[in-house]
Motif scaffolding. Structure first.
Motif, mmCIF file in Angstrom:
data_model
loop_
_atom_site.group_PDB
_atom_site.id
_atom_site.type_symbol
_atom_site.label_atom_id
_atom_site.label_comp_id
_atom_site.label_asym_id
_atom_site.label_seq_id
_atom_site.Cartn_x
_atom_site.Cartn_y
_atom_site.Cartn_z
ATOM 1 N N PHE A 1 0.839 -1.198 0.000
ATOM 2 C CA PHE A 1 0.000 0.000 0.000
ATOM 3 C C PHE A 1 0.878 1.255 0.000
ATOM 4 C CE2 PHE A 1 -2.611 3.294 1.849
ATOM 5 C CZ PHE A 1 -3.900 3.030 1.395
ATOM 6 N N LEU A 2 1.869 1.238 0.915
ATOM 7 C CA LEU A 2 2.747 2.412 1.028
ATOM 8 C C LEU A 2 3.633 2.576 -0.215
ATOM 9 C CD1 LEU A 2 3.681 2.221 4.804
ATOM 10 C CD2 LEU A 2 2.298 3.954 3.675
ATOM 11 N N THR A 3 4.014 1.455 -0.800
ATOM 12 C CA THR A 3 4.805 1.521 -2.033
ATOM 13 C C THR A 3 4.016 2.238 -3.129
ATOM 14 O OG1 THR A 3 5.727 -0.609 -1.406
ATOM 15 C CG2 THR A 3 6.156 0.111 -3.651
ATOM 16 N N GLU A 4 2.724 1.875 -3.234
ATOM 17 C CA GLU A 4 1.831 2.522 -4.205
ATOM 18 C C GLU A 4 1.762 4.027 -3.975
ATOM 19 O OE1 GLU A 4 -0.559 0.898 -6.584
ATOM 20 O OE2 GLU A 4 1.142 -0.488 -6.408
ATOM 21 N N VAL A 5 1.555 4.372 -2.718
ATOM 22 C CA VAL A 5 1.409 5.793 -2.380
ATOM 23 C C VAL A 5 2.691 6.541 -2.717
ATOM 24 C CG1 VAL A 5 1.024 7.470 -0.514
ATOM 25 C CG2 VAL A 5 -0.306 5.364 -0.578
ATOM 26 N N ARG A 6 3.814 5.890 -2.405
ATOM 27 C CA ARG A 6 5.091 6.543 -2.677
ATOM 28 C C ARG A 6 5.244 6.781 -4.187
ATOM 29 N NH1 ARG A 6 9.864 3.192 -0.425
ATOM 30 N NH2 ARG A 6 8.723 3.582 1.480
ATOM 31 N N ARG A 7 4.799 5.775 -4.979
ATOM 32 C CA ARG A 7 5.000 5.850 -6.417
ATOM 33 C C ARG A 7 4.001 6.792 -7.108
ATOM 34 N NH1 ARG A 7 4.583 0.280 -9.068
ATOM 35 N NH2 ARG A 7 6.371 -0.129 -7.748
ATOM 36 N N PHE A 8 2.716 6.637 -6.803
ATOM 37 C CA PHE A 8 1.690 7.386 -7.543
ATOM 38 C C PHE A 8 1.117 8.566 -6.751
ATOM 39 C CE2 PHE A 8 1.031 2.844 -8.900
ATOM 40 C CZ PHE A 8 1.703 2.954 -10.105
ATOM 41 N N GLY A 9 1.414 8.590 -5.467
ATOM 42 C CA GLY A 9 0.779 9.640 -4.652
ATOM 43 C C GLY A 9 -0.592 9.195 -4.171
ATOM 44 N N ARG A 10 -1.098 8.127 -4.748
ATOM 45 C CA ARG A 10 -2.343 7.526 -4.281
ATOM 46 C C ARG A 10 -2.327 6.053 -4.677
ATOM 47 N NH1 ARG A 10 -6.421 10.511 -8.292
ATOM 48 N NH2 ARG A 10 -6.400 11.948 -6.557
ATOM 49 N N VAL A 11 -3.344 5.320 -4.275
ATOM 50 C CA VAL A 11 -3.322 3.883 -4.534
ATOM 51 C C VAL A 11 -3.952 3.577 -5.902
ATOM 52 C CG1 VAL A 11 -4.311 1.687 -3.805
ATOM 53 C CG2 VAL A 11 -3.323 3.226 -2.118
ATOM 54 N N HIS A 12 -3.255 2.724 -6.675
ATOM 55 C CA HIS A 12 -3.875 2.217 -7.894
ATOM 56 C C HIS A 12 -4.285 0.779 -7.615
ATOM 57 C CE1 HIS A 12 -3.629 0.346 -12.054
ATOM 58 N NE2 HIS A 12 -4.727 1.079 -12.006
ATOM 59 N N GLU A 13 -5.620 0.548 -7.534
ATOM 60 C CA GLU A 13 -6.136 -0.718 -7.012
ATOM 61 C C GLU A 13 -5.619 -1.934 -7.778
ATOM 62 O OE1 GLU A 13 -8.009 1.928 -7.543
ATOM 63 O OE2 GLU A 13 -8.925 2.427 -5.611
ATOM 64 N N VAL B 1 -1.146 11.963 -8.863
ATOM 65 C CA VAL B 1 -1.485 13.235 -8.210
ATOM 66 C C VAL B 1 -0.386 14.241 -8.522
ATOM 67 C CG1 VAL B 1 -2.765 12.183 -6.346
ATOM 68 C CG2 VAL B 1 -0.315 12.615 -6.075
ATOM 69 N N LYS B 2 -0.740 15.519 -8.348
ATOM 70 C CA LYS B 2 0.281 16.550 -8.480
ATOM 71 C C LYS B 2 1.167 16.515 -7.237
ATOM 72 C CE LYS B 2 -2.810 19.642 -10.895
ATOM 73 N NZ LYS B 2 -3.774 20.710 -10.566
ATOM 74 N N GLY B 3 2.308 17.033 -7.349
ATOM 75 C CA GLY B 3 3.183 17.168 -6.182
ATOM 76 C C GLY B 3 3.746 15.849 -5.705
ATOM 77 N N ARG B 4 4.058 14.960 -6.638
ATOM 78 C CA ARG B 4 4.613 13.673 -6.208
ATOM 79 C C ARG B 4 6.013 13.835 -5.617
ATOM 80 N NH1 ARG B 4 2.448 12.509 -10.963
ATOM 81 N NH2 ARG B 4 4.387 12.000 -12.058
ATOM 82 N N ASP B 5 6.679 14.914 -6.015
ATOM 83 C CA ASP B 5 8.004 15.189 -5.438
ATOM 84 C C ASP B 5 7.905 15.424 -3.935
ATOM 85 O OD1 ASP B 5 9.275 14.895 -7.755
ATOM 86 O OD2 ASP B 5 9.364 17.060 -8.237
ATOM 87 N N GLU B 6 6.873 16.209 -3.565
ATOM 88 C CA GLU B 6 6.698 16.490 -2.130
ATOM 89 C C GLU B 6 6.441 15.195 -1.355
ATOM 90 O OE1 GLU B 6 4.847 19.202 -4.096
ATOM 91 O OE2 GLU B 6 6.897 19.913 -3.942
ATOM 92 N N ILE B 7 5.643 14.337 -1.992
ATOM 93 C CA ILE B 7 5.344 13.071 -1.327
ATOM 94 C C ILE B 7 6.613 12.254 -1.131
ATOM 95 C CG2 ILE B 7 4.198 10.827 -1.655
ATOM 96 C CD1 ILE B 7 1.839 12.453 -2.824
ATOM 97 N N ARG B 8 7.445 12.240 -2.149
ATOM 98 C CA ARG B 8 8.711 11.489 -2.017
ATOM 99 C C ARG B 8 9.567 12.079 -0.897
ATOM 100 N NH1 ARG B 8 8.956 11.680 -7.677
ATOM 101 N NH2 ARG B 8 7.798 9.868 -8.437
ATOM 102 N N LYS B 9 9.540 13.444 -0.820
ATOM 103 C CA LYS B 9 10.315 14.080 0.247
ATOM 104 C C LYS B 9 9.798 13.652 1.625
ATOM 105 C CE LYS B 9 11.592 18.192 -2.245
ATOM 106 N NZ LYS B 9 10.948 19.476 -2.553
ATOM 107 N N LEU B 10 8.459 13.577 1.699
ATOM 108 C CA LEU B 10 7.855 13.150 2.970
ATOM 109 C C LEU B 10 8.362 11.769 3.369
ATOM 110 C CD1 LEU B 10 4.072 14.120 2.908
ATOM 111 C CD2 LEU B 10 5.788 14.849 4.548
ATOM 112 N N PHE B 11 8.373 10.883 2.375
ATOM 113 C CA PHE B 11 8.825 9.515 2.660
ATOM 114 C C PHE B 11 10.309 9.482 3.010
ATOM 115 C CE2 PHE B 11 4.870 8.034 0.846
ATOM 116 C CZ PHE B 11 4.627 6.878 1.576
ATOM 117 N N ALA B 12 11.050 10.393 2.418
ATOM 118 C CA ALA B 12 12.489 10.385 2.644
ATOM 119 C C ALA B 12 12.852 10.934 4.011
ATOM 120 C CB ALA B 12 13.184 11.211 1.546
#
Lengths: 200, 670
Positions: free
Chosen positions: A131-143, A180-191
């Motif tokens: 689930f978290l891998t999906e979020v990290r990659r797409f910013g949201r879940v792709h079912e 989603v927009k802002g996937r860079d920010e999401i990656r930063k969050l994970f990092a």
């Protein structure tokens, strides 16, 4: 009716605080991770009474807290209960002492992974991870991706297939992942290093 | 004989079931009845006027009121006829409400039942005789037995109201258990700081006399007029000379007597006062341990005393004094049964101690100056287990009741232990946490949440040594699992129990005790301070386990009862009391045994039948003390020779009632 104690006679808890601070260490770490003081619980059982998945757990939700109070770390972290918790927060909503047990469960899951304790419910742990891998990659879940990769990881290809087909036919499963927009920010969050593990 | 019958409707309470008019008609035909009428509310002012007018108009000399229970309105109608010039005991009530209309439907039988009840009352009232209540004087001086916080509070309250008090205390100092405690829950007030000012107030109050080292030997008399014998034990110290300098306490060569006040955690000398703030602050000599009294040689204290206050020749004095009221405030003891506590190793392992001993270890004026140490090696414990319900809630080995205060002092001791020794781990084994007082639940939660006490729900099965530590084997019933913990010190919350001689004191006072020997109150809810004997009141834990706030509240309650009694001009005795026909009494003593108030005693009188002019023959007969008698009639029912009688309920009156009922039945109920 057999007594509770003789059923579990092999698993006598031995508390020897003088030999090490392990007992209070677990309480301290849980408080650090989620802000909850497990000592606030007075074991009324309201959480277990309302829990929709308690029937499937190896130890009841209130016992997770009880073991944490006694500092019996191995038993808490190796239980199925902490993984089966669905995080619905019925327990927290009804708790007369305002203890957010769902957060304690979450903290315990983190601790289990951190300490290398093998999750009792491995497939659930894998699902969380995917689930978290999906979020990290797409910013949201792709079912569809989630389902496919989860099935690859668990090697369980056939359960829920019929439901999956129905969902697909009704257009609930998109073929192409939406981003989603802002996937860079999401990656930063994970990092960003987690606060709780920063000292390690 | 001119009897008047007054039938009440009680609104619709009686009238909707009973045909009141028919009852009146039937009453007019009854023997001796010259007037009968009915009214909607006989107890109301117009109703009472009807009775008073009828008494004058028809020259009535006996009255029957057919209405409710005498318990409710007999005094009302007694006052009513008294105002019209009749003796108040010339009224009988026929209870046609509780015993008739309330339990029946409206049927002819219900009305007939009412008529029968009236017929019986008429038959009885015909045999009534005027009775008088005598006025008894009051000795306005109170006796308080027991100098703990209950006795102190009661004595202060009574004396502050302006009445003299004698406070009798068995030990050399007042203060009781509260003086032994370190701090008090839930406010953590230092016990001595709040108690010693009250002790000093007692000592300096002009109306309070403290008789310490004294015990009540005998109690006679009745409310307002008790005569009490008190043994004032020889202190061997002349209190008028002693300045309380304490020189003798330092020089006495007998040093190793376990101190009762310190619960054996410390020692005292043969000449001693229980604690430095004792009141009175003058020592006594414990003759059982004193070298002079045991061997005849020593006399150090006499030599050293700068004012010559030591008096080896002093004797016990038995003082007889009159009191108007007695407050019993003898408190409790703690369970000390070592055999029953063998599972916990009490009495076997030095590091297993009672809560009261732990209290002395924490107390700054205790044997360790307030340092918590292990009795075995004097080391500071790094872990302590507190075990609740030791002897309480244990039908098999101790007592089935809950001692009520242990949950709270366990929490207090766990909190204070953590406060004094920062790295100590505390474990409290409990069955339930009973924290029902102001601020109590919050206090227990504070101990757990802020002071990190490990509360474990479950009883302990065994305590055994392992190395220099103790292993406590218990269970966590919340997990449903056995559990073990290694600790340095084990503290047992031993049950509160009555003093071993509580029953003996109850016998002297003529009051009753329950199955455990706690003193029994007159009513568990509505008369919790009184006992069944008038003029004797209870305060504190001699009645049942109580904490300090409840004890003090009850002591003030008892004091207000005493003050209420003393503010009366005189006590009116019961008119309906028992008496014994001494000519026919055979002195079997059955009535003495059955009397619940201890009002009857056997006395020796001259047997007039067997005596001649030259030879006086004595015999034993029962005699009723009318000041104590409550008129219950038990003696009259029990008496085999018919000698014990009850005024107002004489055999001839009761037989007249039965005859009236039987005659009506035989006559086929016209």
């Amino acid at each position: 009716m057999t007594s509770l104690i003789s059923d579990n006679a092999q698993s006598c808890c031995v508390l020897s605080p003088v030999q090490g601070p392990a007992g209070s260490e677990l309480k301290r770490r849980i408080q650090e991770l989620c802000g909850e003081n497990v000592l606030e619980c007075y074991q009324c059982g309201e959480c277990t009474a309302g829990c929709p998945v308690a029937y499937a757990m190896d130890i009841a939700p209130n016992q997770v807290l009880r073991l944490a109070q006694l500092g019996l770390e191995d038993e808490v972290l190796s239980s199925s209960a902490i993984w089966l918790c669905a995080g619905c927060e019925t327990c927290y909503t009804r708790c007369p002492k305002g203890v957010a047990l769902s957060r304690v469960m979450d903290a315990c899951r983190q601790l289990a992974l951190e300490r290398g304790v093998k999750p009792k419910e491995l497939s659930i742990a894998k699902f969380h991870d995917q689930f978290l891998t999906e979020v990290r990659r797409f910013g949201r879940v792709h079912e569809l991706t989630l389902t496919a990769l989860y099935k690859m990881r668990t090697r369980d290809f056939f359960s829920d297939v019929f439901t999956g087909i129905q969902m697909f036919l009704k257009g609930k499963l998109a073929l192409i992942p939406s981003l989603v927009k802002g996937r860079d920010e999401i990656r930063k969050l994970f990092a960003r290093p987690r606060r709780g593990s920063s000292e390690k | 004989m001119r009897i008047g019958v007054f039938v009440c409707w009680c609104g619709s309470n009686i009238a909707k079931t009973v045909d009141v008019e028919k009852v009146v008609e039937a009453a007019r035909e009854m023997p001796g009845v010259v007037y009968a009428t009915d009214y909607k509310y006989m107890c109301s002012e117009p109703g009472q006027n009807i009775i008073q007018d009828a008494i004058k108009e028809h020259k009535l000399d006996r009255i029957v009121v057919a209405s409710c229970s005498p318990r409710l309105h007999e005094p009302t109608f007694q006052r009513c006829v008294e105002a019209a010039g009749l003796n108040p005991y010339m009224v009988e009530m026929a209870n046609i409400r509780e015993q008739c209309s309330w339990v029946h439907d409206r049927t002819p039988e219900a009305t007939q039942h009412a008529i029968d009840l009236v017929r019986m009352a008429v038959a009885k009232v015909a045999k009534n005789e005027p009775l008088t209540r005598s006025r008894l004087g009051i000795t306005r001086k109170a006796l308080v037995i027991g100098g703990g916080v209950a006795g102190i509070q009661a004595a202060l309250d009574i004396a502050d109201a302006g009445y003299p008090v004698v406070l009798v205390e068995r030990t050399p100092s007042i203060g009781g258990h509260m003086a032994q405690y370190d701090k008090t829950f839930p406010t953590l007030d230092c016990a001595a700081c709040i108690l010693t000012p009250k002790m000093v107030d007692c000592a300096s109050h002009p109306l309070i006399e403290i008789w310490s080292y004294s015990e009540v030997e005998e109690v006679n008399g009745f409310v307002g007029n008790f005569e009490v014998k008190v043994r004032r034990r020889a202190k061997s110290v002349d209190e008028s000379k002693c300045t309380g300098c304490g020189l003798c306490l330092e020089k006495c060569p007998v040093k190793d007597i376990p101190s009762e006040f310190d619960e054996g955690t410390g020692t005292r000398r043969a000449i001693y006062r229980p604690f430095p703030q004792s009141v009175p602050n003058k020592p006594v000599i414990d003759r059982d341990h004193c070298r002079y009294f045991q061997t005849g040689k020593c006399g150090v204290c006499q030599k050293i005393c700068p004012v010559g206050a030591i008096d080896y020749e002093q004797q016990d004095q038995v003082v007889t004094e009159k009191f108007g009221a007695i407050v019993v405030a003898t408190g409790f003891d703690v369970w000390r049964d070592e055999r029953a506590m063998a599972q916990f190793g009490y009495g076997k392992y030095p590091d297993v101690i009672s809560s009261l001993q732990f209290e002395r270890l924490m107390n700054a004026s205790g044997p360790t100056d307030g340092k918590i140490v292990r009795p075995s090696d004097g080391k500071t414990p790094r872990s302590i287990a507190f075990i609740s319900c030791v002897g309480s809630r244990d039908e098999e080995h101790g007592y089935p009741y809950c001692s009520k205060v242990c949950c709270m002092y366990n929490a207090k001791q766990a909190l204070l232990a953590k406060d004094k020794l920062h790295d100590v781990q505390t474990y409290v084994f409990y069955m339930d946490i009973r924290a029902n007082g102001k601020g109590y639940e919050e206090f227990v939660r504070r101990t757990i949440e802020e002071y990190g006490a490990n509360y474990i729900r479950g009883r302990v099965s065994r305590v055994y040594p392992d190395g220099d530590q103790l292993v406590v084997k218990g269970a966590d019933t919340l997990l449903g699992r056995p559990l073990e913990v290694r600790v340095d010190l084990v503290v047992l919350a031993t049950a509160m129990k009555p003093h071993d001689d509580a029953k003996e004191l109850a016998r002297k006072l003529g009051i009753s005790t329950d199955q455990y020997d706690w003193f029994s109150e007159a009513h568990p809810k509505l008369r919790p301070v009184e006992v069944l004997t008038d003029g004797i009141y209870l305060a504190g834990a001699c009645q049942y386990p109580k904490d300090i706030p409840d004890t003090v509240a009850q002591a003030s309650g008892a004091a207000s009862k005493v003050v209420g009694l003393f503010s009366k001009e005189a006590i009116l005795s019961e008119a309906m009391t028992a008496y014994v026909n001494e000519d026919t009494c055979v002195g079997c003593g059955l009535c003495v045994e059955v009397c619940p108030f201890g009002a009857i005693e056997l006395v020796e009188v001259v047997d007039r039948e067997k005596s001649t002019r030259d030879n006086q023959v004595m015999k034993k007969v029962a005699r009723v003390n009318e000041g104590v008698c409550k008129g219950c009639g038990t003696c009259a029912a029990a008496c085999r020779s018919g000698s014990a009688r009850l005024r107002g309920f004489d055999t001839k009156q009761i037989l007249a009632e039965i005859d009236a009922l039987a005659d009506a039945a035989l006559a086929g109920r016209q």
